[in-house]
Enzyme design. Structure first.
Site, mmCIF file in Angstrom:
data_model
loop_
_atom_site.group_PDB
_atom_site.id
_atom_site.type_symbol
_atom_site.label_atom_id
_atom_site.label_comp_id
_atom_site.label_asym_id
_atom_site.label_seq_id
_atom_site.Cartn_x
_atom_site.Cartn_y
_atom_site.Cartn_z
ATOM 1 N N HIS A 62 0.829 -1.212 0.000
ATOM 2 C CA HIS A 62 0.000 0.000 0.000
ATOM 3 C C HIS A 62 0.863 1.263 0.000
ATOM 4 O O HIS A 62 1.481 1.601 1.012
ATOM 5 C CB HIS A 62 -0.914 -0.015 1.235
ATOM 6 C CG HIS A 62 -1.966 1.041 1.236
ATOM 7 N ND1 HIS A 62 -3.241 0.827 0.784
ATOM 8 C CD2 HIS A 62 -1.939 2.331 1.627
ATOM 9 C CE1 HIS A 62 -3.950 1.930 0.904
ATOM 10 N NE2 HIS A 62 -3.176 2.871 1.410
ATOM 11 N N HIS A 64 0.953 5.434 -1.852
ATOM 12 C CA HIS A 64 0.358 6.464 -2.729
ATOM 13 C C HIS A 64 1.503 7.234 -3.381
ATOM 14 O O HIS A 64 1.956 8.242 -2.840
ATOM 15 C CB HIS A 64 -0.511 7.433 -1.921
ATOM 16 C CG HIS A 64 -1.659 6.798 -1.209
ATOM 17 N ND1 HIS A 64 -2.944 6.792 -1.708
ATOM 18 C CD2 HIS A 64 -1.732 6.139 -0.026
ATOM 19 C CE1 HIS A 64 -3.742 6.163 -0.861
ATOM 20 N NE2 HIS A 64 -3.036 5.759 0.165
ATOM 21 N N GLU A 142 -8.195 3.749 -8.033
ATOM 22 C CA GLU A 142 -9.072 4.067 -6.900
ATOM 23 C C GLU A 142 -10.371 4.728 -7.354
ATOM 24 O O GLU A 142 -10.358 5.649 -8.171
ATOM 25 C CB GLU A 142 -8.333 4.991 -5.945
ATOM 26 C CG GLU A 142 -9.085 5.241 -4.658
ATOM 27 C CD GLU A 142 -8.207 5.949 -3.640
ATOM 28 O OE1 GLU A 142 -7.860 5.315 -2.637
ATOM 29 O OE2 GLU A 142 -7.865 7.112 -3.869
ATOM 30 N N SER A 146 -18.610 10.354 -3.089
ATOM 31 C CA SER A 146 -19.814 9.972 -2.345
ATOM 32 C C SER A 146 -21.063 10.659 -2.887
ATOM 33 O O SER A 146 -22.181 10.214 -2.637
ATOM 34 C CB SER A 146 -19.641 10.330 -0.866
ATOM 35 O OG SER A 146 -19.452 11.725 -0.734
ATOM 36 N N GLU A 209 -10.064 3.667 9.472
ATOM 37 C CA GLU A 209 -8.727 4.175 9.775
ATOM 38 C C GLU A 209 -8.742 5.017 11.063
ATOM 39 O O GLU A 209 -7.918 4.832 11.933
ATOM 40 C CB GLU A 209 -8.250 5.011 8.579
ATOM 41 C CG GLU A 209 -6.892 5.661 8.753
ATOM 42 C CD GLU A 209 -6.423 6.353 7.477
ATOM 43 O OE1 GLU A 209 -7.240 6.489 6.539
ATOM 44 O OE2 GLU A 209 -5.246 6.766 7.429
#
Ligand code: BEZ
Ligand code: FE2
Length: 404
Positions: A62, A64, A142, A146, A209
């Protein structure tokens, strides 16, 4: 054919002495140096330096890369002020993050032994670098968004990025990431999960998280209420925790963080065959807490150890991450923890993502991280611990049998 002869070799989760490995692009044989020379008399023999330990190439699940330009720009300490700083400085950081910066990030990973990484890609801007680096890349396109009003448009963009990552050849494995339970509309989320299922693509998602995320998903209150009111003019979460998890029932998913997951939620993940990416330094820097890895062990949830991006870390060196994890999880037997952490960057992620790497076995890809200890270890059982304590850079790195 190359024969590599270290003092110690990491085999099946333990360390063996006086064993060498013969390889082309795949591992051909594992035996004493003497026997391998007899078997392959014309092979190039590489005798490693004193106290060398041969590991399979490490896997960082993982990262970025697109945020690799951050050093001191973002605010650390608590999740919400960090997220606010990401939003405020996003343009600046993305613009600064050119190919040169991202190549440097890949080189930093390679210097610490990482031969495969999972790139969580928001925009697809690191695709070219992922094609250029000799490393293997799980390229997690990704999905985010929303708001119902923009969900279709963002889903279309996600599909285009996914398509582009399918055309890159062997070094780039197309994959899907769902940003998080709070930031992806359930309709497009379901579509993306179905694509992953139908096309058998690796799937990942940030999950529980921060405490703020939990409070928002459970009670629609806390720091995220202000955030969603300010940026999205809404006071309603798009999903609750159970609804979110149920979307992944049919496809084993690599959930990143899960620091705030309850025992019950972890049991559910275990029951559905999911796994977790553990990013201890990122969790510490964003004030998210400690993932209770002892609970994962009880529930037999496999977990990988990962650096996350430079947006929530000070390096992409996997040995820095291992050292942090070793200090953070201060309960329990030390050598066992060290051994578990090494598994978290080798065989465990390889099994999670069905990679033909992560262990030194005949037929596996010849991906190796060759390191050396400053002195002889007191026992074979202590080598994982001593490697974590003393190694910062590898002596040599091999990917598909080639020294890079
Ligand atoms: C959203 O699209 O809802 C979102 C994007 C980034 C951070 C948080 C939420
Ligand atoms: Fe992340």
């Amino acid at each position: 054919m190359t024969i590599l002869a270290p003092n110690y070799i990491y085999l099946d989760g333990t360390f063996k002495e006086n064993i060498a490995v013969a390889f082309n692009d795949k591992i051909e044989a594992i035996d004493s140096l003497e026997n391998l020379i007899k078997l392959y008399p014309s092979a190039n023999v590489v005798q490693a330096q004193k106290n060398a330990v041969l590991y399979p190439g490490f896997i960082n699940t993982h990262v970025h890369l697109e945020f690799s330009a951050n050093k001191t720009t973002l605010k650390y300490g608590e999740f919400m002020p960090w997220l606010d700083s990401v939003i405020a400085k996003r343009e600046e950081l993305i613009n600064k993050c050119n190919n040169e910066v991202m190549i440097k990030a890949c080189e930093e990973m390679m210097a610490s032994g990482i031969t495969t990484f999972g790139a969580i890609s928001s925009f697809g801007t690191e695709l070219e670098v992922c094609m250029k680096t000799p490393q293997k890349v799980l390229f997690f396109n990704e999905l985010i968004g929303s708001s119902a009003a923009t969900a279709d448009m963002l889903y279309g963009d996600f599909l285009e990025r996914l398509d582009a990552s399918k055309k890159c050849g062997d070094g780039v494995i197309p994959a899907i990431a769902i940003h998080s339970p709070y930031s992806v509309h359930p309709i497009v989320l379901k579509r993306a999960v179905l694509v992953a299922k139908n096309e058998n693509l690796p799937l990942s998602a940030h999950f529980l998280e921060s405490q703020a995320e939990r409070e928002w998903l459970e009670h629609e209150s806390g720091d995220f209420l202000d955030f969603f009111q300010k940026f999205f003019s809404t006071s309603k979460a798009v999903s609750n925790i159970n609804e979110f998890m149920e979307n992944f029932d049919d496809i084993p998913t690599h959930f990143t963080h899960a620091v705030q997951a309850t025992q019950k939620e972890l049991s559910y993940l275990a029951q559905k065959g999911h796994s977790i990416a553990h990013c201890p330094r990122s969790n510490r820097l964003l004030g998210c807490g400690r993932l209770a890895i002892e609970e994962l062990l009880k529930l037999k949830i496999p977990f990988s150890l990962a650096t996350d991006g430079l947006s929530s870390n000070n390096s992409l060196n996997i040995f820095d991450e291992l050292r942090a994890a070793l200090m953070l999880h201060h309960l329990g037997p030390l050598e066992e923890l060290a051994s578990l952490l090494i598994k978290g960057i080798t065989s465990t992620p390889a099994e999670i993502f069905s990679l033909n790497s992560g262990s030194i076995e005949v037929g596996k890809d010849a991906d190796f991280a060759l390191v050396s200890l400053p002195d002889a270890p007191s026992s074979l059982e202590s080598i994982a611990l001593q490697s974590i304590l003393h190694v910062t850079r590898v002596d040599a790195l091999y990917i598909d049998g080639k020294k890079v």
